[in-house]
Design an enzyme around this catalytic site. Sequence first.
Site, PDB file in Angstrom:
ATOM      1  N   GLU A  96       0.408  -8.001  -0.181  1.00  0.00           N
ATOM      2  CA  GLU A  96      -0.375  -8.022  -0.206  1.00  0.00           C
ATOM      3  C   GLU A  96      -0.723  -7.086  -2.001  1.00  0.00           C
ATOM      4  O   GLU A  96      -1.619  -7.588  -2.874  1.00  0.00           O
ATOM      5  CB  GLU A  96      -1.926  -6.965   0.233  1.00  0.00           C
ATOM      6  CG  GLU A  96      -2.147  -6.934   1.953  1.00  0.00           C
ATOM      7  CD  GLU A  96      -2.918  -5.997   2.374  1.00  0.00           C
ATOM      8  OE1 GLU A  96      -3.671  -5.583   1.989  1.00  0.00           O
ATOM      9  OE2 GLU A  96      -1.546  -5.369   3.727  1.00  0.00           O
ATOM     10  N   LYS A 121      10.146 -10.138  11.768  1.00  0.00           N
ATOM     11  CA  LYS A 121      10.234  -8.626  11.791  1.00  0.00           C
ATOM     12  C   LYS A 121      10.747  -8.229  13.205  1.00  0.00           C
ATOM     13  O   LYS A 121      10.981  -7.269  13.425  1.00  0.00           O
ATOM     14  CB  LYS A 121       8.758  -8.974  12.267  1.00  0.00           C
ATOM     15  CG  LYS A 121       7.358  -9.500  12.334  1.00  0.00           C
ATOM     16  CD  LYS A 121       7.009  -8.273  11.244  1.00  0.00           C
ATOM     17  CE  LYS A 121       4.970  -8.481  11.099  1.00  0.00           C
ATOM     18  NZ  LYS A 121       4.818  -8.118  10.276  1.00  0.00           N
ATOM     19  N   GLU A 140       2.858   1.549   8.480  1.00  0.00           N
ATOM     20  CA  GLU A 140       1.804   2.407  10.046  1.00  0.00           C
ATOM     21  C   GLU A 140       2.060   3.279  10.669  1.00  0.00           C
ATOM     22  O   GLU A 140       2.386   4.192   9.755  1.00  0.00           O
ATOM     23  CB  GLU A 140       2.342   1.663  10.994  1.00  0.00           C
ATOM     24  CG  GLU A 140       2.002  -0.638   9.985  1.00  0.00           C
ATOM     25  CD  GLU A 140       2.611  -1.570  11.746  1.00  0.00           C
ATOM     26  OE1 GLU A 140       2.018  -0.959  12.772  1.00  0.00           O
ATOM     27  OE2 GLU A 140       2.491  -2.726  11.200  1.00  0.00           O
ATOM     28  N   HIS A 152      -5.805  -5.322   5.521  1.00  0.00           N
ATOM     29  CA  HIS A 152      -5.186  -6.033   5.793  1.00  0.00           C
ATOM     30  C   HIS A 152      -5.594  -7.416   6.630  1.00  0.00           C
ATOM     31  O   HIS A 152      -4.714  -8.308   6.671  1.00  0.00           O
ATOM     32  CB  HIS A 152      -4.499  -5.695   6.719  1.00  0.00           C
ATOM     33  CG  HIS A 152      -2.780  -5.291   7.130  1.00  0.00           C
ATOM     34  ND1 HIS A 152      -2.044  -6.048   5.723  1.00  0.00           N
ATOM     35  CD2 HIS A 152      -1.728  -6.603   7.740  1.00  0.00           C
ATOM     36  CE1 HIS A 152      -0.353  -6.602   6.173  1.00  0.00           C
ATOM     37  NE2 HIS A 152      -1.211  -6.657   7.921  1.00  0.00           N
ATOM     38  N   GLU A 175       5.372  -2.346   5.963  1.00  0.00           N
ATOM     39  CA  GLU A 175       4.111  -2.502   6.639  1.00  0.00           C
ATOM     40  C   GLU A 175       4.062  -0.828   6.023  1.00  0.00           C
ATOM     41  O   GLU A 175       4.958  -0.213   7.511  1.00  0.00           O
ATOM     42  CB  GLU A 175       4.026  -2.847   7.066  1.00  0.00           C
ATOM     43  CG  GLU A 175       4.369  -4.387   7.047  1.00  0.00           C
ATOM     44  CD  GLU A 175       3.709  -6.136   8.238  1.00  0.00           C
ATOM     45  OE1 GLU A 175       2.753  -6.555   7.996  1.00  0.00           O
ATOM     46  OE2 GLU A 175       3.709  -5.486   9.265  1.00  0.00           O
ATOM     47  N   GLN A 219       8.898 -15.235   7.950  1.00  0.00           N
ATOM     48  CA  GLN A 219       8.025 -14.912   9.121  1.00  0.00           C
ATOM     49  C   GLN A 219       6.869 -16.269   8.469  1.00  0.00           C
ATOM     50  O   GLN A 219       5.931 -16.920   9.618  1.00  0.00           O
ATOM     51  CB  GLN A 219       7.326 -14.118   8.652  1.00  0.00           C
ATOM     52  CG  GLN A 219       5.708 -13.424   9.635  1.00  0.00           C
ATOM     53  CD  GLN A 219       4.620 -12.440   8.714  1.00  0.00           C
ATOM     54  OE1 GLN A 219       5.424 -11.581   7.909  1.00  0.00           O
ATOM     55  NE2 GLN A 219       3.297 -11.727   8.716  1.00  0.00           N
ATOM     56  N   ASP A 249       6.856  -0.673   9.830  1.00  0.00           N
ATOM     57  CA  ASP A 249       7.713  -2.761  10.814  1.00  0.00           C
ATOM     58  C   ASP A 249       8.099  -3.158   9.346  1.00  0.00           C
ATOM     59  O   ASP A 249       7.574  -4.058   8.805  1.00  0.00           O
ATOM     60  CB  ASP A 249       6.477  -2.998  11.181  1.00  0.00           C
ATOM     61  CG  ASP A 249       6.401  -4.397  11.753  1.00  0.00           C
ATOM     62  OD1 ASP A 249       7.123  -5.080  11.631  1.00  0.00           O
ATOM     63  OD2 ASP A 249       4.758  -5.207  11.751  1.00  0.00           O
ATOM     64  N   THR A 289      13.056  -2.259  12.827  1.00  0.00           N
ATOM     65  CA  THR A 289      11.046  -0.988  12.572  1.00  0.00           C
ATOM     66  C   THR A 289      11.309   0.572  12.473  1.00  0.00           C
ATOM     67  O   THR A 289      12.470   0.444  13.760  1.00  0.00           O
ATOM     68  CB  THR A 289      10.004  -1.328  13.258  1.00  0.00           C
ATOM     69  OG1 THR A 289       9.971  -2.999  13.468  1.00  0.00           O
ATOM     70  CG2 THR A 289       8.703  -0.264  13.679  1.00  0.00           C
ATOM     71  N   ASP A 338       3.186  -4.172  18.294  1.00  0.00           N
ATOM     72  CA  ASP A 338       1.620  -4.247  16.947  1.00  0.00           C
ATOM     73  C   ASP A 338       0.718  -4.510  16.928  1.00  0.00           C
ATOM     74  O   ASP A 338       0.599  -5.699  17.208  1.00  0.00           O
ATOM     75  CB  ASP A 338       2.874  -5.034  16.273  1.00  0.00           C
ATOM     76  CG  ASP A 338       2.471  -4.034  14.577  1.00  0.00           C
ATOM     77  OD1 ASP A 338       1.621  -2.681  14.699  1.00  0.00           O
ATOM     78  OD2 ASP A 338       3.572  -4.621  13.507  1.00  0.00           O
ATOM     79  N   ARG A 351       9.059 -11.542   4.855  1.00  0.00           N
ATOM     80  CA  ARG A 351       7.312 -12.752   4.648  1.00  0.00           C
ATOM     81  C   ARG A 351       8.035 -13.815   4.278  1.00  0.00           C
ATOM     82  O   ARG A 351       7.243 -15.034   5.055  1.00  0.00           O
ATOM     83  CB  ARG A 351       6.861 -12.204   3.376  1.00  0.00           C
ATOM     84  CG  ARG A 351       6.298 -10.988   3.041  1.00  0.00           C
ATOM     85  CD  ARG A 351       5.658 -10.484   4.338  1.00  0.00           C
ATOM     86  NE  ARG A 351       4.825  -9.597   4.235  1.00  0.00           N
ATOM     87  CZ  ARG A 351       4.150  -8.664   5.615  1.00  0.00           C
ATOM     88  NH1 ARG A 351       4.084  -9.286   6.264  1.00  0.00           N
ATOM     89  NH2 ARG A 351       4.213  -7.225   5.483  1.00  0.00           N
TER      90      ARG A 351
HETATM   91  O1  LIG Z   1      -2.028 -12.936   9.223  1.00  0.00           O
HETATM   92  C1  LIG Z   1      -0.600 -12.745  10.109  1.00  0.00           C
HETATM   93  O2  LIG Z   1       0.294 -14.350   9.932  1.00  0.00           O
HETATM   94  C2  LIG Z   1      -0.047 -11.749   9.560  1.00  0.00           C
HETATM   95  C3  LIG Z   1       0.442 -10.548   9.146  1.00  0.00           C
HETATM   96  C4  LIG Z   1       1.375  -9.350   9.159  1.00  0.00           C
HETATM   97  O3  LIG Z   1       2.581  -9.601   9.573  1.00  0.00           O
HETATM   98  C5  LIG Z   1       0.552  -8.216  10.395  1.00  0.00           C
HETATM   99  C6  LIG Z   1       1.492  -7.959  10.852  1.00  0.00           C
HETATM  100  O4  LIG Z   1       2.116  -7.155  11.182  1.00  0.00           O
HETATM  101  C7  LIG Z   1       0.446  -7.078  12.223  1.00  0.00           C
HETATM  102  C8  LIG Z   1      -0.129  -5.426  11.552  1.00  0.00           C
HETATM  103  O5  LIG Z   1       0.936  -4.884  11.139  1.00  0.00           O
HETATM  104  O6  LIG Z   1      -1.683  -5.270  10.881  1.00  0.00           O
HETATM  105 CA   LIG Z   2       2.982  -4.760  11.202  1.00  0.00          CA
HETATM  106 MG   LIG Z   3       9.748  -5.494  11.466  1.00  0.00          MG
END
Ligand SMILES: O=C(O)/C=C/C(=O)CC(=O)CC(=O)O
Ligand SMILES: [Ca+2]
Ligand SMILES: [Mg+2]
Length: 265
Positions: free
Chosen positions: A255, A144, A92, A24, A90, A131, A124, A148, A17, A128
């Site tokens: 966001e 993650k 995508e 973003h 997400e 993560q 995706d 998906t 990914d 959060r």
């Molecule tokens: O900036 C970060 O630490 C994480 C960002 C994401 O979760 C984004 C990711 O999965 C990639 C994306 O979808 O652009």
């Molecule tokens: Ca992603």
């Molecule tokens: Mg995922």
Amino acid sequence: MSKVRMLLPIVIGDYTDFFSSMHHAKNCGTIFRGPENPIPQNWFHLPIAYHGRASSIVISGTDVVRPRGQGPPSGNSPPSFGPSQKLDFELEMAAVVGPGNKLGESIDVNKAADHIFGLVLMNDWSARDIQAWEYVPLGPFLGKSFGTTISPWIVTLEALEPFACDAPKQEPHPLLYLEEKISRNYDIPLEVWIKPAKHQHPSIVTKSNFKNLYWTLTQQVAHHTINGCNLRPGDLLGTGTISGSEDESLGCLLELSWNGKKRYS
Ligand SMILES: O=C(O)/C=C/C(=O)CC(=O)CC(=O)O
Ligand SMILES: [Ca+2]
Ligand SMILES: [Mg+2]
């Protein structure tokens, strides 16, 4: 069609990914790491990605189980544990690899389109809280990998040709192996709708467009293989979350709600 059960259209051996929307990247960087330097220096020189989990990619309509896991500790207490309190989507799309390359060889950026069979929609799913606690220093993992979702229909690049448009100008200029003769994006309007359990109808939460991506699909393929890593038929390459510059075009709740600080209704 309503009587047909959709299945995954491909066997996905590997899933990567990318992180190719500047809006973003800037918003996530600000939320996770602060406003000083939200976009890391390397972002403008290479299409950043993480390796995702292929085994949990499911077809649209499949239930996704809310993940359990660790979240950040508050103060001196131990990390939290339980069902995720910050489950996110997400927005995508993802490229399905066609022929691919042999181990040890690279795909030229100007020939990379021949290695993309087509595109699917992708969500995706992201927890959060899990993560935010786990991602330092190796990037996303259990936040993650629980699920998906992709659409069952692969739209071929040929079919998308009428929607091709110029990709954004890249400054600083990319290194030679990422420099392409024709740098193209696709004008594909994208929307996310959510239907809360107790609501009768879904509501729209965001409107974005594929053309918001900074790095092109072909640059992603060239970069992925520049070290000799082999892509195989059916591999899936997520674009990264497709956020635009407007408040209404952000590609995830992290966001849209500014990590839960902004009420989103
Ligand atoms: O900036 C970060 O630490 C994480 C960002 C994401 O979760 C984004 C990711 O999965 C990639 C994306 O979808 O652009
Ligand atoms: Ca992603
Ligand atoms: Mg995922």
